[in-house]
Design a protein around this motif. Sequence first.
Motif, PDB file in Angstrom:
ATOM      1  N   MET A  52     -23.045  -4.771  50.242  1.00  7.93           N
ATOM      2  CA  MET A  52     -22.742  -4.001  51.421  1.00  7.93           C
ATOM      3  C   MET A  52     -23.938  -3.993  52.385  1.00  7.93           C
ATOM      4  N   CYS A  53     -25.158  -3.899  51.840  1.00  7.23           N
ATOM      5  CA  CYS A  53     -26.352  -3.880  52.683  1.00  7.23           C
ATOM      6  C   CYS A  53     -26.505  -5.183  53.460  1.00  7.23           C
ATOM      7  N   ARG A  54     -26.193  -6.301  52.822  1.00  7.83           N
ATOM      8  CA  ARG A  54     -26.287  -7.589  53.517  1.00  7.83           C
ATOM      9  C   ARG A  54     -25.285  -7.655  54.663  1.00  7.83           C
ATOM     10  N   ILE A  55     -24.095  -7.154  54.434  1.00  8.53           N
ATOM     11  CA  ILE A  55     -23.063  -7.182  55.471  1.00  8.53           C
ATOM     12  C   ILE A  55     -23.487  -6.329  56.667  1.00  8.53           C
ATOM     13  N   LEU A  56     -24.052  -5.136  56.383  1.00  9.36           N
ATOM     14  CA  LEU A  56     -24.475  -4.233  57.451  1.00  9.36           C
ATOM     15  C   LEU A  56     -25.844  -4.580  58.006  1.00  9.36           C
ATOM     16  N   ASP A  57     -26.551  -5.482  57.331  1.00  8.09           N
ATOM     17  CA  ASP A  57     -27.892  -5.903  57.714  1.00  8.09           C
ATOM     18  C   ASP A  57     -28.858  -4.712  57.782  1.00  8.09           C
ATOM     19  N   ILE A  58     -28.835  -3.915  56.694  1.00  3.88           N
ATOM     20  CA  ILE A  58     -29.747  -2.782  56.561  1.00  3.88           C
ATOM     21  C   ILE A  58     -30.351  -2.795  55.172  1.00  3.88           C
ATOM     22  N   SER A  59     -31.460  -2.062  55.001  1.00  2.84           N
ATOM     23  CA  SER A  59     -32.091  -1.990  53.689  1.00  2.84           C
ATOM     24  C   SER A  59     -31.331  -1.025  52.788  1.00  2.84           C
ATOM     25  N   GLN A  60     -31.606  -1.107  51.495  1.00  2.45           N
ATOM     26  CA  GLN A  60     -30.955  -0.193  50.554  1.00  2.45           C
ATOM     27  C   GLN A  60     -31.356   1.247  50.830  1.00  2.45           C
ATOM     28  N   SER A  61     -32.617   1.458  51.198  1.00  2.00           N
ATOM     29  CA  SER A  61     -33.057   2.828  51.471  1.00  2.00           C
ATOM     30  C   SER A  61     -32.324   3.409  52.686  1.00  2.00           C
ATOM     31  N   GLU A  62     -32.055   2.563  53.680  1.00  2.00           N
ATOM     32  CA  GLU A  62     -31.278   3.034  54.829  1.00  2.00           C
ATOM     33  C   GLU A  62     -29.853   3.351  54.419  1.00  2.00           C
ATOM     34  N   PHE A  63     -29.290   2.538  53.556  1.00  2.00           N
ATOM     35  CA  PHE A  63     -27.911   2.732  53.121  1.00  2.00           C
ATOM     36  C   PHE A  63     -27.755   4.042  52.356  1.00  2.00           C
ATOM     37  N   PHE A  64     -28.739   4.364  51.508  1.00  2.00           N
ATOM     38  CA  PHE A  64     -28.639   5.545  50.672  1.00  2.00           C
ATOM     39  C   PHE A  64     -29.324   6.772  51.272  1.00  2.00           C
ATOM     40  N   ALA A  65     -29.859   6.660  52.462  1.00  2.00           N
ATOM     41  CA  ALA A  65     -30.559   7.790  53.090  1.00  2.00           C
ATOM     42  C   ALA A  65     -29.586   8.941  53.332  1.00  2.00           C
ATOM     43  N   ARG A  66     -30.102  10.138  53.098  1.00  2.00           N
ATOM     44  CA  ARG A  66     -29.312  11.344  53.328  1.00  2.00           C
ATOM     45  C   ARG A  66     -29.172  11.586  54.820  1.00  2.00           C
TER      46      ARG A  66
END
Length: 53
Positions: free
Chosen positions: A1-15
């Motif tokens: 999912m992170c690759r598709i959105l082109d964001i880091s994992q920390s950004e994806f899981f950020a509160r």
Amino acid sequence: MCRILDISQSEFFARPGRPACRRQQRDMVHLAHIRTVFALSNGTCGSPRIITT
């Protein structure tokens, strides 16, 4: 999912609504100062002048 959105994992899981870290806060203050200097110069100051101001 992170690759598709082109964001880091920390950004994806950020509160959402998490307060900004110190670096982000400092960057926001610097950006506010830069925008103020740029506005006061009527848009004539470029980055070399703003950085030394």
